[in-house]
Design an enzyme around this catalytic site. Sequence first.
Site, PDB file in Angstrom:
ATOM      1  CB  VAL A  16      29.845  64.434  13.181  1.00  0.00           C
ATOM      2  CG1 VAL A  16      28.489  64.344  13.893  1.00  0.00           C
ATOM      3  CG2 VAL A  16      30.237  65.899  12.999  1.00  0.00           C
ATOM      4  CG  ASP A 152      22.058  76.341  16.091  1.00  0.00           C
ATOM      5  OD1 ASP A 152      23.257  76.591  15.933  1.00  0.00           O
ATOM      6  OD2 ASP A 152      21.372  75.719  15.270  1.00  0.00           O
ATOM      7  CG  HIS A 180      21.613  73.760  12.034  1.00  0.00           C
ATOM      8  ND1 HIS A 180      22.103  74.373  13.157  1.00  0.00           N
ATOM      9  CD2 HIS A 180      22.605  72.948  11.571  1.00  0.00           C
ATOM     10  CE1 HIS A 180      23.338  73.952  13.370  1.00  0.00           C
ATOM     11  NE2 HIS A 180      23.668  73.092  12.418  1.00  0.00           N
TER      12      HIS A 180
END
Length: 325
Positions: A16, A152, A180
Amino acid sequence: MNETIRKVGIVGIGNVGKAAASTIVHENIADELYLSDIDSERAKGEAYDFEDSIELTQSRTRVIDVPLEGLAACDVILVAVTERSQIPSQSRLELLKGTAAITYDIVPRLKKAGFQGKYVIATNPCDIITYLFYKLSGLPKSHVIGTGTSLDSMRLRKQISKVVGGIDPRSINAFMVGEHGDSQIAAWSHVTIGGQPLDQFEEDNQDELGKIDRPSVEDTARHFGWEILTRKGNTQFGIGNELAFFAKSILNNAHIVTAASVVQDGEYGQTDLAIGVPIVLGKHGVEKIIKLRLNDQEQQGFNASAELIKGYIKQTLDEHEETTK
Protein backbone atom coordinates in the site's frame (compact mmCIF):
# COMPACT_ATOMS: atom_id res chain seq x y z
CA MET A 1 10.90 34.59 -3.23
CA ASN A 2 9.11 32.64 -0.52
CA GLU A 3 8.47 29.06 -1.49
CA THR A 4 6.31 26.58 0.32
CA ILE A 5 7.74 23.09 0.03
CA ARG A 6 4.99 20.46 0.16
CA LYS A 7 6.22 17.55 2.24
CA VAL A 8 4.45 14.19 2.48
CA GLY A 9 5.69 11.24 4.50
CA ILE A 10 4.76 7.58 4.31
CA VAL A 11 5.31 5.21 7.20
CA GLY A 12 5.16 1.58 6.09
CA ILE A 13 6.58 0.90 2.63
CA GLY A 14 4.77 -2.32 1.86
CA ASN A 15 2.35 -2.82 -1.02
CA VAL A 16 0.00 0.00 0.00
CA GLY A 17 2.78 2.43 0.89
CA LYS A 18 4.51 1.82 -2.45
CA ALA A 19 1.27 2.31 -4.38
CA ALA A 20 0.64 5.60 -2.58
CA ALA A 21 4.22 6.70 -3.18
CA SER A 22 3.98 5.91 -6.89
CA THR A 23 0.89 8.08 -7.30
CA ILE A 24 2.39 10.94 -5.28
CA VAL A 25 5.58 10.88 -7.32
CA HIS A 26 4.11 10.46 -10.79
CA GLU A 27 1.28 12.95 -10.23
CA ASN A 28 3.75 15.43 -8.71
CA ILE A 29 1.56 15.82 -5.61
CA ALA A 30 4.42 16.72 -3.26
CA ASP A 31 7.77 18.47 -3.66
CA GLU A 32 9.39 16.07 -1.24
CA LEU A 33 8.29 12.55 -0.32
CA TYR A 34 9.79 10.91 2.76
CA LEU A 35 9.74 7.12 3.12
CA SER A 36 10.13 5.36 6.45
CA ASP A 37 9.94 1.66 7.24
CA ILE A 38 11.10 -0.61 10.04
CA ASP A 39 13.31 -2.15 7.33
CA SER A 40 15.42 0.93 6.62
CA GLU A 41 17.33 -0.72 3.77
CA ARG A 42 14.05 -1.51 2.04
CA ALA A 43 12.98 2.13 2.35
CA LYS A 44 16.32 3.24 0.91
CA GLY A 45 15.97 0.82 -1.99
CA GLU A 46 12.47 2.07 -2.78
CA ALA A 47 13.70 5.68 -2.68
CA TYR A 48 16.50 4.82 -5.11
CA ASP A 49 14.04 3.03 -7.39
CA PHE A 50 11.67 6.02 -7.47
CA GLU A 51 14.68 8.21 -8.25
CA ASP A 52 15.24 6.11 -11.36
CA SER A 53 11.59 6.39 -12.37
CA ILE A 54 11.31 10.18 -12.31
CA GLU A 55 13.60 11.14 -15.19
CA LEU A 56 11.10 9.98 -17.81
CA THR A 57 8.18 11.87 -16.23
CA GLN A 58 7.18 15.48 -15.62
CA SER A 59 7.58 14.95 -11.87
CA ARG A 60 10.22 16.73 -9.84
CA THR A 61 9.34 15.12 -6.52
CA ARG A 62 12.40 14.33 -4.41
CA VAL A 63 12.14 10.94 -2.70
CA ILE A 64 14.12 10.53 0.50
CA ASP A 65 14.35 7.64 2.97
CA VAL A 66 14.37 8.70 6.61
CA PRO A 67 14.10 7.19 10.08
CA LEU A 68 10.65 7.50 11.63
CA GLU A 69 11.44 10.76 13.44
CA GLY A 70 12.48 12.26 10.10
CA LEU A 71 8.78 12.39 9.14
CA ALA A 72 8.07 15.03 11.80
CA ALA A 73 8.64 17.93 9.39
CA CYS A 74 6.00 16.68 6.95
CA ASP A 75 2.70 18.41 6.26
CA VAL A 76 0.94 15.06 5.93
CA ILE A 77 1.95 11.59 7.07
CA LEU A 78 0.28 8.64 5.35
CA VAL A 79 0.11 5.58 7.58
CA ALA A 80 0.26 2.20 5.85
CA VAL A 81 1.97 0.04 8.48
CA THR A 82 1.03 -3.54 9.22
CA GLU A 83 2.66 -6.72 10.41
CA ARG A 84 3.84 -8.31 7.20
CA SER A 85 2.94 -11.79 8.36
CA GLN A 86 -0.68 -10.79 8.92
CA ILE A 87 -3.32 -11.55 6.30
CA PRO A 88 -6.83 -11.57 7.78
CA SER A 89 -8.93 -14.61 6.96
CA GLN A 90 -12.34 -13.26 7.96
CA SER A 91 -12.22 -9.67 9.18
CA ARG A 92 -9.92 -6.64 9.29
CA LEU A 93 -10.47 -6.73 13.06
CA GLU A 94 -8.13 -9.74 13.19
CA LEU A 95 -5.25 -7.33 12.57
CA LEU A 96 -5.91 -5.24 15.66
CA LYS A 97 -3.48 -6.70 18.19
CA GLY A 98 -0.48 -6.37 15.90
CA THR A 99 -1.30 -2.97 14.43
CA ALA A 100 -2.26 -1.51 17.82
CA ALA A 101 1.18 -2.48 19.14
CA ILE A 102 2.82 -0.70 16.20
CA THR A 103 0.63 2.36 16.82
CA TYR A 104 1.64 2.53 20.47
CA ASP A 105 5.26 2.55 19.30
CA ILE A 106 5.27 5.06 16.46
CA VAL A 107 2.79 7.76 17.55
CA PRO A 108 4.58 8.76 20.79
CA ARG A 109 7.88 8.90 18.91
CA LEU A 110 6.45 11.22 16.26
CA LYS A 111 4.79 13.34 18.94
CA LYS A 112 8.10 13.69 20.76
CA ALA A 113 9.76 14.61 17.46
CA GLY A 114 7.27 17.47 17.11
CA PHE A 115 4.92 16.38 14.34
CA GLN A 116 2.07 18.92 14.01
CA GLY A 117 0.67 18.04 10.59
CA LYS A 118 -2.14 15.76 9.49
CA TYR A 119 -2.27 11.99 9.74
CA VAL A 120 -4.09 9.96 7.07
CA ILE A 121 -4.44 6.36 8.20
CA ALA A 122 -5.10 3.29 6.08
CA THR A 123 -3.80 0.75 8.61
CA ASN A 124 -6.51 -1.76 9.58
CA PRO A 125 -8.74 -2.00 11.46
CA CYS A 126 -8.90 1.59 10.27
CA ASP A 127 -11.49 3.11 12.62
CA ILE A 128 -9.87 1.78 15.79
CA ILE A 129 -6.34 2.66 14.72
CA THR A 130 -7.50 6.15 13.72
CA TYR A 131 -8.96 6.67 17.19
CA LEU A 132 -5.73 5.44 18.81
CA PHE A 133 -3.71 7.90 16.69
CA TYR A 134 -6.00 10.68 17.88
CA LYS A 135 -5.70 9.71 21.55
CA LEU A 136 -1.93 9.28 21.45
CA SER A 137 -0.94 12.18 19.19
CA GLY A 138 -2.48 15.08 21.10
CA LEU A 139 -3.50 16.59 17.76
CA PRO A 140 -6.92 18.14 17.08
CA LYS A 141 -9.47 15.60 15.87
CA SER A 142 -9.56 17.41 12.52
CA HIS A 143 -5.91 16.46 11.96
CA VAL A 144 -6.37 12.69 12.33
CA ILE A 145 -8.21 11.10 9.41
CA GLY A 146 -8.74 7.47 8.50
CA THR A 147 -9.48 6.47 4.93
CA GLY A 148 -12.42 4.56 6.44
CA THR A 149 -15.30 3.95 4.05
CA SER A 150 -13.92 6.18 1.28
CA LEU A 151 -12.91 3.27 -0.94
CA ASP A 152 -16.05 1.34 0.06
CA SER A 153 -18.14 4.31 -1.11
CA MET A 154 -16.34 4.27 -4.45
CA ARG A 155 -17.11 0.57 -4.71
CA LEU A 156 -20.78 1.27 -3.95
CA ARG A 157 -20.96 3.89 -6.72
CA LYS A 158 -19.29 1.47 -9.11
CA GLN A 159 -21.81 -1.28 -8.30
CA ILE A 160 -24.76 1.11 -8.66
CA SER A 161 -23.34 2.20 -12.02
CA LYS A 162 -23.40 -1.40 -13.24
CA VAL A 163 -27.10 -1.86 -12.47
CA VAL A 164 -28.34 1.50 -13.81
CA GLY A 165 -27.07 1.20 -17.35
CA GLY A 166 -23.44 2.12 -16.94
CA ILE A 167 -23.87 5.73 -15.84
CA ASP A 168 -20.46 7.12 -14.90
CA PRO A 169 -19.90 6.49 -11.16
CA ARG A 170 -18.71 10.08 -10.83
CA SER A 171 -22.28 11.16 -11.62
CA ILE A 172 -23.58 9.05 -8.72
CA ASN A 173 -23.58 10.36 -5.16
CA ALA A 174 -23.58 7.50 -2.65
CA PHE A 175 -21.85 6.72 0.63
CA MET A 176 -21.06 3.70 2.74
CA VAL A 177 -21.01 4.75 6.41
CA GLY A 178 -19.96 3.09 9.64
CA GLU A 179 -17.07 0.72 10.21
CA HIS A 180 -14.59 0.05 7.44
CA GLY A 181 -15.56 -3.59 7.74
CA ASP A 182 -18.44 -6.01 7.76
CA SER A 183 -20.85 -3.81 9.74
CA GLN A 184 -20.77 -0.82 7.36
CA ILE A 185 -24.04 0.18 5.67
CA ALA A 186 -25.09 2.01 2.53
CA ALA A 187 -26.93 5.29 3.14
CA TRP A 188 -29.53 4.49 0.48
CA SER A 189 -31.82 7.34 1.51
CA HIS A 190 -29.19 9.81 0.24
CA VAL A 191 -28.21 8.18 -3.06
CA THR A 192 -28.67 10.41 -6.10
CA ILE A 193 -27.97 9.87 -9.79
CA GLY A 194 -27.32 13.08 -11.66
CA GLY A 195 -28.90 14.89 -8.73
CA GLN A 196 -32.07 12.80 -8.94
CA PRO A 197 -32.96 10.76 -5.82
CA LEU A 198 -32.56 7.03 -6.42
CA ASP A 199 -36.23 6.27 -5.66
CA GLN A 200 -37.29 8.74 -8.34
CA PHE A 201 -34.69 7.43 -10.79
CA GLU A 202 -36.00 3.89 -10.32
CA GLU A 203 -39.58 5.03 -10.83
CA ASP A 204 -38.74 6.94 -14.02
CA ASN A 205 -36.74 4.01 -15.45
CA GLN A 206 -38.68 1.02 -14.12
CA ASP A 207 -39.46 -0.36 -17.59
CA GLU A 208 -35.76 -0.57 -18.42
CA LEU A 209 -34.20 -1.37 -15.06
CA GLY A 210 -36.87 -2.68 -12.73
CA LYS A 211 -36.15 -2.47 -9.01
CA ILE A 212 -32.52 -2.37 -7.94
CA ASP A 213 -31.53 -5.25 -5.66
CA ARG A 214 -30.14 -2.96 -2.98
CA PRO A 215 -29.02 -5.65 -0.49
CA SER A 216 -27.03 -7.40 -3.23
CA VAL A 217 -25.39 -4.18 -4.43
CA GLU A 218 -24.56 -3.17 -0.87
CA ASP A 219 -23.13 -6.57 0.00
CA THR A 220 -20.93 -6.59 -3.09
CA ALA A 221 -19.54 -3.17 -2.21
CA ARG A 222 -19.01 -4.19 1.41
CA HIS A 223 -17.01 -7.30 0.55
CA PHE A 224 -15.28 -6.25 -2.67
CA GLY A 225 -11.93 -5.91 -0.92
CA TRP A 226 -12.07 -9.60 -0.07
CA GLU A 227 -12.63 -10.41 -3.75
CA ILE A 228 -9.26 -8.81 -4.42
CA LEU A 229 -7.52 -10.18 -1.34
CA THR A 230 -8.47 -13.81 -1.97
CA ARG A 231 -7.15 -13.62 -5.52
CA LYS A 232 -3.87 -11.73 -5.17
CA GLY A 233 -3.16 -11.82 -1.44
CA ASN A 234 -3.40 -8.07 -0.82
CA THR A 235 -5.11 -4.86 -1.85
CA GLN A 236 -2.84 -2.00 -2.82
CA PHE A 237 -3.66 0.20 -5.81
CA GLY A 238 -7.14 1.31 -4.80
CA ILE A 239 -6.22 2.15 -1.22
CA GLY A 240 -2.79 3.48 -2.26
CA ASN A 241 -4.44 5.91 -4.67
CA GLU A 242 -6.92 6.82 -1.94
CA LEU A 243 -4.09 7.77 0.41
CA ALA A 244 -2.50 9.91 -2.31
CA PHE A 245 -5.89 11.52 -3.03
CA PHE A 246 -6.29 12.50 0.63
CA ALA A 247 -2.79 14.01 0.68
CA LYS A 248 -3.47 15.97 -2.53
CA SER A 249 -6.82 17.23 -1.22
CA ILE A 250 -5.19 18.51 1.98
CA LEU A 251 -2.22 20.12 0.24
CA ASN A 252 -4.44 21.76 -2.41
CA ASN A 253 -7.11 22.83 0.10
CA ALA A 254 -9.59 21.10 -2.20
CA HIS A 255 -12.66 21.27 0.07
CA ILE A 256 -13.78 18.04 -1.55
CA VAL A 257 -16.45 15.79 -0.07
CA THR A 258 -15.37 12.23 0.67
CA ALA A 259 -16.16 9.54 3.18
CA ALA A 260 -13.54 9.16 5.90
CA SER A 261 -13.13 7.73 9.38
CA VAL A 262 -13.12 10.69 11.77
CA VAL A 263 -13.49 11.23 15.49
CA GLN A 264 -17.07 12.01 16.50
CA ASP A 265 -18.12 14.67 18.97
CA GLY A 266 -21.87 14.17 19.01
CA GLU A 267 -22.36 13.98 15.25
CA TYR A 268 -24.66 11.09 14.36
CA GLY A 269 -25.33 10.76 18.09
CA GLN A 270 -21.87 9.29 18.75
CA THR A 271 -18.80 10.23 20.79
CA ASP A 272 -15.43 8.71 21.68
CA LEU A 273 -14.80 6.79 18.49
CA ALA A 274 -13.74 7.24 14.88
CA ILE A 275 -16.20 6.03 12.24
CA GLY A 276 -16.83 6.46 8.52
CA VAL A 277 -19.02 9.41 7.50
CA PRO A 278 -18.94 12.06 4.74
CA ILE A 279 -16.62 14.99 5.41
CA VAL A 280 -15.25 18.10 3.69
CA LEU A 281 -11.48 17.67 3.28
CA GLY A 282 -9.13 20.65 2.99
CA LYS A 283 -5.94 22.24 4.28
CA HIS A 284 -7.09 21.99 7.90
CA GLY A 285 -7.85 18.30 7.48
CA VAL A 286 -11.49 17.68 8.38
CA GLU A 287 -13.05 21.04 7.53
CA LYS A 288 -16.57 19.82 8.30
CA ILE A 289 -18.45 16.62 9.11
CA ILE A 290 -21.52 16.34 6.89
CA LYS A 291 -24.44 15.06 8.95
CA LEU A 292 -26.72 12.93 6.80
CA ARG A 293 -30.24 12.52 8.13
CA LEU A 294 -30.29 8.75 8.07
CA ASN A 295 -33.64 7.00 8.12
CA ASP A 296 -34.51 4.87 11.14
CA GLN A 297 -33.23 1.62 9.65
CA GLU A 298 -29.96 3.21 8.55
CA GLN A 299 -29.45 4.89 11.92
CA GLN A 300 -29.96 1.57 13.68
CA GLY A 301 -27.35 -0.05 11.44
CA PHE A 302 -24.97 2.85 11.97
CA ASN A 303 -25.41 2.68 15.75
CA ALA A 304 -24.73 -1.07 15.73
CA SER A 305 -21.56 -0.47 13.74
CA ALA A 306 -20.50 2.24 16.19
CA GLU A 307 -21.03 -0.05 19.17
CA LEU A 308 -18.84 -2.69 17.54
CA ILE A 309 -16.03 -0.16 17.07
CA LYS A 310 -16.41 1.13 20.63
CA GLY A 311 -16.13 -2.40 21.98
CA TYR A 312 -12.83 -2.98 20.22
CA ILE A 313 -11.49 0.43 21.25
CA LYS A 314 -12.25 -0.38 24.91
CA GLN A 315 -10.68 -3.81 24.57
CA THR A 316 -7.52 -2.33 23.08
CA LEU A 317 -7.20 0.43 25.68
CA ASP A 318 -7.82 -2.05 28.51
CA GLU A 319 -5.23 -4.50 27.16
CA HIS A 320 -2.64 -1.75 26.80
CA GLU A 321 -3.30 -0.49 30.34
CA GLU A 322 -2.91 -4.03 31.67
CA THR A 323 0.42 -4.57 29.90
CA THR A 324 1.85 -1.26 31.14
CA LYS A 325 1.02 -1.75 34.82
